[in-house]
Design a protein around this motif. Structure first.
Motif, mmCIF file in Angstrom:
data_model
loop_
_atom_site.group_PDB
_atom_site.id
_atom_site.type_symbol
_atom_site.label_atom_id
_atom_site.label_comp_id
_atom_site.label_asym_id
_atom_site.label_seq_id
_atom_site.Cartn_x
_atom_site.Cartn_y
_atom_site.Cartn_z
ATOM 1 N N PHE A 175 -17.295 79.569 75.638
ATOM 2 C CA PHE A 175 -16.832 78.857 76.839
ATOM 3 C C PHE A 175 -17.477 77.483 76.993
ATOM 4 N N LEU A 176 -18.516 77.204 76.235
ATOM 5 C CA LEU A 176 -19.057 75.853 76.067
ATOM 6 C C LEU A 176 -18.926 75.565 74.583
ATOM 7 N N ARG A 177 -17.915 74.782 74.202
ATOM 8 C CA ARG A 177 -17.615 74.704 72.778
ATOM 9 C C ARG A 177 -18.072 73.427 72.083
ATOM 10 N N SER A 178 -17.661 72.259 72.594
ATOM 11 C CA SER A 178 -17.776 71.047 71.777
ATOM 12 C C SER A 178 -17.572 69.808 72.631
ATOM 13 N N VAL A 179 -17.645 68.664 71.974
ATOM 14 C CA VAL A 179 -17.211 67.391 72.564
ATOM 15 C C VAL A 179 -15.993 66.968 71.749
ATOM 16 N N GLY A 180 -14.811 67.387 72.214
ATOM 17 C CA GLY A 180 -13.590 67.173 71.461
ATOM 18 C C GLY A 180 -12.920 68.494 71.159
ATOM 19 N N LEU A 181 -11.644 68.428 70.819
ATOM 20 C CA LEU A 181 -10.865 69.631 70.546
ATOM 21 C C LEU A 181 -11.151 70.166 69.149
ATOM 22 N N GLY A 182 -11.022 71.479 69.009
ATOM 23 C CA GLY A 182 -11.207 72.078 67.701
ATOM 24 C C GLY A 182 -10.187 71.583 66.702
ATOM 25 N N LYS A 183 -8.930 71.412 67.138
ATOM 26 C CA LYS A 183 -7.895 70.958 66.220
ATOM 27 C C LYS A 183 -8.102 69.515 65.796
ATOM 28 N N ALA A 184 -8.970 68.775 66.519
ATOM 29 C CA ALA A 184 -9.321 67.408 66.124
ATOM 30 C C ALA A 184 -10.557 67.386 65.247
ATOM 31 N N GLY A 185 -11.103 68.570 64.952
ATOM 32 C CA GLY A 185 -12.244 68.656 64.040
ATOM 33 C C GLY A 185 -13.588 68.645 64.718
ATOM 34 N N ALA A 186 -13.633 68.727 66.050
ATOM 35 C CA ALA A 186 -14.922 68.713 66.749
ATOM 36 C C ALA A 186 -15.685 70.003 66.450
ATOM 37 N N GLY A 219 -15.500 58.666 67.354
ATOM 38 C CA GLY A 219 -15.644 59.584 68.472
ATOM 39 C C GLY A 219 -14.304 59.823 69.141
ATOM 40 N N PRO A 220 -14.268 60.689 70.164
ATOM 41 C CA PRO A 220 -12.992 60.990 70.843
ATOM 42 C C PRO A 220 -12.345 59.771 71.479
ATOM 43 N N TRP A 221 -13.138 58.754 71.802
ATOM 44 C CA TRP A 221 -12.601 57.594 72.517
ATOM 45 C C TRP A 221 -12.786 56.306 71.714
ATOM 46 N N SER A 222 -12.880 56.399 70.391
ATOM 47 C CA SER A 222 -13.091 55.193 69.583
ATOM 48 C C SER A 222 -12.256 55.251 68.310
ATOM 49 N N SER A 223 -12.044 54.083 67.714
ATOM 50 C CA SER A 223 -11.389 53.983 66.410
ATOM 51 C C SER A 223 -12.166 52.974 65.567
ATOM 52 N N VAL A 224 -12.129 53.164 64.255
ATOM 53 C CA VAL A 224 -12.900 52.320 63.337
ATOM 54 C C VAL A 224 -11.989 51.860 62.217
ATOM 55 N N THR A 225 -11.925 50.546 61.996
ATOM 56 C CA THR A 225 -11.181 49.982 60.871
ATOM 57 C C THR A 225 -12.082 48.990 60.145
ATOM 58 N N PHE A 226 -11.780 48.785 58.863
ATOM 59 C CA PHE A 226 -12.578 47.881 58.030
ATOM 60 C C PHE A 226 -11.693 46.745 57.522
ATOM 61 N N CYS A 227 -12.330 45.612 57.316
ATOM 62 C CA CYS A 227 -11.610 44.453 56.787
ATOM 63 C C CYS A 227 -12.582 43.612 55.968
ATOM 64 N N GLY A 228 -12.083 42.538 55.380
ATOM 65 C CA GLY A 228 -12.934 41.641 54.620
ATOM 66 C C GLY A 228 -13.871 40.854 55.521
ATOM 67 N N SER A 229 -14.621 39.952 54.922
ATOM 68 C CA SER A 229 -15.638 39.212 55.667
ATOM 69 C C SER A 229 -15.052 38.296 56.729
ATOM 70 N N ASN A 230 -13.796 37.870 56.545
ATOM 71 C CA ASN A 230 -13.186 36.930 57.477
ATOM 72 C C ASN A 230 -11.919 37.540 58.083
ATOM 73 N N PRO A 231 -12.060 38.281 59.171
ATOM 74 C CA PRO A 231 -10.887 38.914 59.785
ATOM 75 C C PRO A 231 -9.925 37.869 60.341
ATOM 76 N N ASP A 232 -8.635 38.195 60.316
ATOM 77 C CA ASP A 232 -7.654 37.245 60.848
ATOM 78 C C ASP A 232 -7.451 37.477 62.348
#
Length: 706
Positions: free
Chosen positions: A103-114, A386-399
């Motif tokens: 009943f106290l499981r995680s920070v995030g849903l199980g189906k999301a991999g938490a 995290g549940p409320w973030s996204s991460v992307t990568f790019c080269g040294s000079n983003p457009d």
């Protein structure tokens, strides 16, 4: 948002982990005996890898090989695979346990991999199936002893204080509701087809009856909490088709249950977990099915039908809220730490959930990581995701298009040539700088060993003495409470006992420094990589390793001078190895791959330009002389050759350690990639020194995959 961490919460309860787990083992005779060998089907084993640690089983074997030796069979929930597992147990005439999330499981849903911190194992049934008894029902019928009641009271207070729920993935903020002159009744909609509804002896008619009964109550405001899946269009809710009816307000926001419980007077539900949260908050609950929390005198129960009638007749005991918490959150669940992969207590699980949620809240936003080498990306993604973030990568000079989609631009370290352009850019988008933490790994970064700690700073990198970093700001202003200082003192002792340093390399046998010194004071001089950024930004006036060594020799002509070469130079990963002849003429001993902790233990003084070796010497209470301005200088603990550009206060050693090692960095488990605390990383590094890894595993670990 300040990316020097908010203060870690103190441990909830100082509790004897081994003692509590041993007592739990005595009370849970229905569970598999400690060290059991259990069978589970492959999908269950892959999806729920913590079954073994949670049950303290020696092995979870393949149920596909049905004649494997086993002490029992486990299956998850009530789906077809679980029924197959149950038939296998019956065929083999061995015990079967139904598994489910706690009943106290995680920070995030199980189906999301938490990852989960709890699960339940039931030898009688499943707690959400009211058609037959479950082990939870038996525990509630029997009641709880006084020690469990006291623990339950404290645990309940912690859950309310930290506003915890089962998944803890919804934002907790104040919501606005229409003005109301009467009581607010909140109806909880559920997903059509969810097994917890028929499991509670209910169907769609129960929802319709709940709707009609609520609207018939005079002078009340009726609110309906829509299920997130039905709002998103993924599933149908039982009440969603009634939206638009007069005098009823549908709440479609994905918000924490606690935010709603703050503003309603009653909760009506068929079988939702929301009713459990409301009971813990002492909000009146009316049920129209028979969930696990109904029938114990804590709810008003209006369920109808044969299953509901039988279940309510079985539940004859009226229990206190403390006894209810003891059964549902202490006696019935099994708690496991996904970081250590070992059994734990409810209180420690709460600590982990609170820390993970804090980590996730600090990470809200979209991160554009520019110019990161590929081998760093996995670690950086784990650190920022995290549940409320996204991460992307790019080269040294983003457009421009990439920058428009980002909330933060992230760069590694500090490049002098980019500072001017980044300062202009930071007016539109914050620029975050990442660097390795101060207890990094069991191996060099230049050898592609993934980092277990990182520093994220919105102001400047911690080694930049020309500007105020988040670390400097923290150390100048923070008020460290007593519990944090006590934790810092324990941490310092742990570092000394385990011989922990930044890289924790496997070292050669150390010489007998005292025998070589023959009574002279031993002084260590730290060599650094000549082009290291901490030298360029650390106000060192360009002092070289040889020049530093000669300065120290002039100041201490009669001392036994030990020159410690930097490991990156010795490994050939960086250029700038000092001339051996000159070193030999000035130093009494030149060392490389020696145990740093033993060298520091033998030293009377340590002299550095900006090397972290000075900080590691401070931890061991050695005298430290600084010829630049590293992050640990200027706080009254070192002999400083450079005056800080901004006033610094005097700190105790434990205050410095609290800021530098506990509050400021962010830690990841090197084994699981999960956010953790500095103590977890130290334990992993200590264990790794005594563990031999295969060539394949070492290679995967360097790539961040194992």
């Amino acid at each position: 948002m300040n990316f020097a961490r908010t203060f870690p919460l103190p441990e909830t309860v100082q509790i004897n982990l081994d003692g509590v787990l041993a007592e739990k083992a005595k009370q849970t005779g229905w569970l598999p005996p400690q060290g059991s060998e259990l069978l589970a089907f492959l999908p269950t084993r892959l999806r729920f890898p913590l079954i073994g640690p949670a049950l303290d089983a020696v092995a979870i074997k393949s149920a596909e090989l049905m004649w494997n030796r086993a002490d029992g069979v486990v299956g998850w929930g009530v789906k077809p695979l679980a029924r197959m597992a149950q038939r296998l147990a019956s065929m083999r005439n061995i015990p079967y346990w139904s598994l489910e999330d706690g009943f106290l499981r995680s920070v995030g849903l199980g189906k999301a991999g938490a990852p989960p911190v709890s699960m339940v194992a039931d030898d009688l049934g499943v707690y959400f199936d009211a058609a037959k008894p479950s082990r939870l029902e038996e525990l509630l019928q029997c009641g709880a002893e006084k020690p469990d009641l006291e623990r339950a009271r404290n645990l309940h207070a912690l859950i309310i204080e930290h506003r915890l729920t089962k998944y803890n993935h919804l934002l907790d903020y104040k919501i606005s509701l229409p003005a109301s002159r009467g009581r607010r009744i909140l109806l909880i909609d559920q997903v059509a087809g969810d097994y917890s509804v028929p499991g509670a002896g209910a169907d769609e008619h129960a929802f319709l009856r709940m709707w009609n009964e609520a609207r018939a109550v005079p002078g009340t405001s009726v609110l309906v909490k829509s299920h997130p899946d039905s709002v998103a269009g993924y599933a149908r809710g039982y009440l969603s088709h009634l939206a638009g009816q007069p005098n009823v307000h549908f709440i479609n926001e994905s918000v924490s249950p606690h935010a709603l419980l703050d503003v309603v007077d009653e909760v009506w539900t068929v079988s939702s977990q929301f009713g459990f949260d409301a009971i813990l908050r002492s909000v009146p609950v009316t049920t129209f099915g028979v969930p696990f929390y109904a029938g114990w005198g804590l709810t008003r129960d209006w369920a109808e039908g044969e299953i509901a009638t039988r279940a309510l007749h079985r539940r004859t005991r009226k229990i206190s809220l403390d006894a209810f918490v003891a059964a549902t959150l202490l006696q019935y669940p099994l708690y496991v730490d996904p970081v250590t992969k070992r059994p734990t207590t409810a209180e420690k699980a709460v600590d982990r959930l609170v820390a993970w949620r804090r980590h996730a809240l600090e990470r809200q936003g979209n991160y554009l990581c520019a110019g990161f080498s590929r081998h760093k990306r996995s670690t950086v993604r784990h650190m920022l995701a995290g549940p409320w973030s996204s991460v992307t990568f790019c080269g040294s000079n983003p457009d421009k298009k990439q920058l428009e989609k980002a909330d933060y631009l992230v760069r590694w370290g500090q490049n002098a040539t980019l500072l001017a352009s980044e300062e202009k850019l930071s007016a539109a988008i914050p620029v975050l700088r990442m660097e390795d933490g101060f207890i990094r790994s069991a191996g060099l970064g230049s050898a592609l060993t993934p980092a277990s700690s990182m520093c994220i700073d919105r102001e400047a990198v911690y080694y930049d003495a020309t500007r105020q970093s988040g670390l400097e700001k923290l150390l100048r202003a923070a008020q460290f409470d007593q519990s944090l200082l006590e934790r810092a003192a324990r941490l310092r002792q742990r570092i000394i006992e385990h011989g922990i340093t930044k890289y924790n390399l496997r070292s050669m046998i150390s010489p007998d420094y005292h025998a070589l010194a023959a009574g002279r004071p031993i002084i260590t001089v730290a060599g650094q990589v000549p082009d290291d950024a901490s030298l360029r930004f650390g106000l060192t006036n360009g002092v070289s390793n040889i020049e530093l060594l000669k300065i120290v020799r002039k100041r201490r002509p009669d001392a036994f001078l030990v020159y410690k070469e930097h490991p990156d130079l010795l490994a050939g990963k960086r250029k700038g190895l000092s001339d051996a002849t000159v070193l030999g003429e000035t130093a009494d001993l030149v060392v490389g791959d020696v145990a740093v902790d033993r060298l520091l233990d033998a030293s009377d003084e340590v002299h550095v330009a900006t090397s972290q070796l000075g900080f590691e010497a401070l931890i061991r209470r050695r005298q430290v002389w600084c010829y630049g301005l590293p992050f640990y200088a200027g706080w009254g603990l070192t002999h400083d050759g450079v005056t800080p550009l901004r006033p610094r206060r005097t700190l105790s050693l434990d205050e410095l350690i609290a800021g530098v090692l506990i509050v400021y960095p962010h830690y990841l488990s090197g084994e699981t990639g999960l956010p953790c605390e500095v103590e977890d990383v130290i334990d992993e590094i200590h264990a790794a020194r005594n563990k031999k890894r295969s060539l394949v595993r070492r290679s995967l670990h360097r790539m961040g995959w194992a």
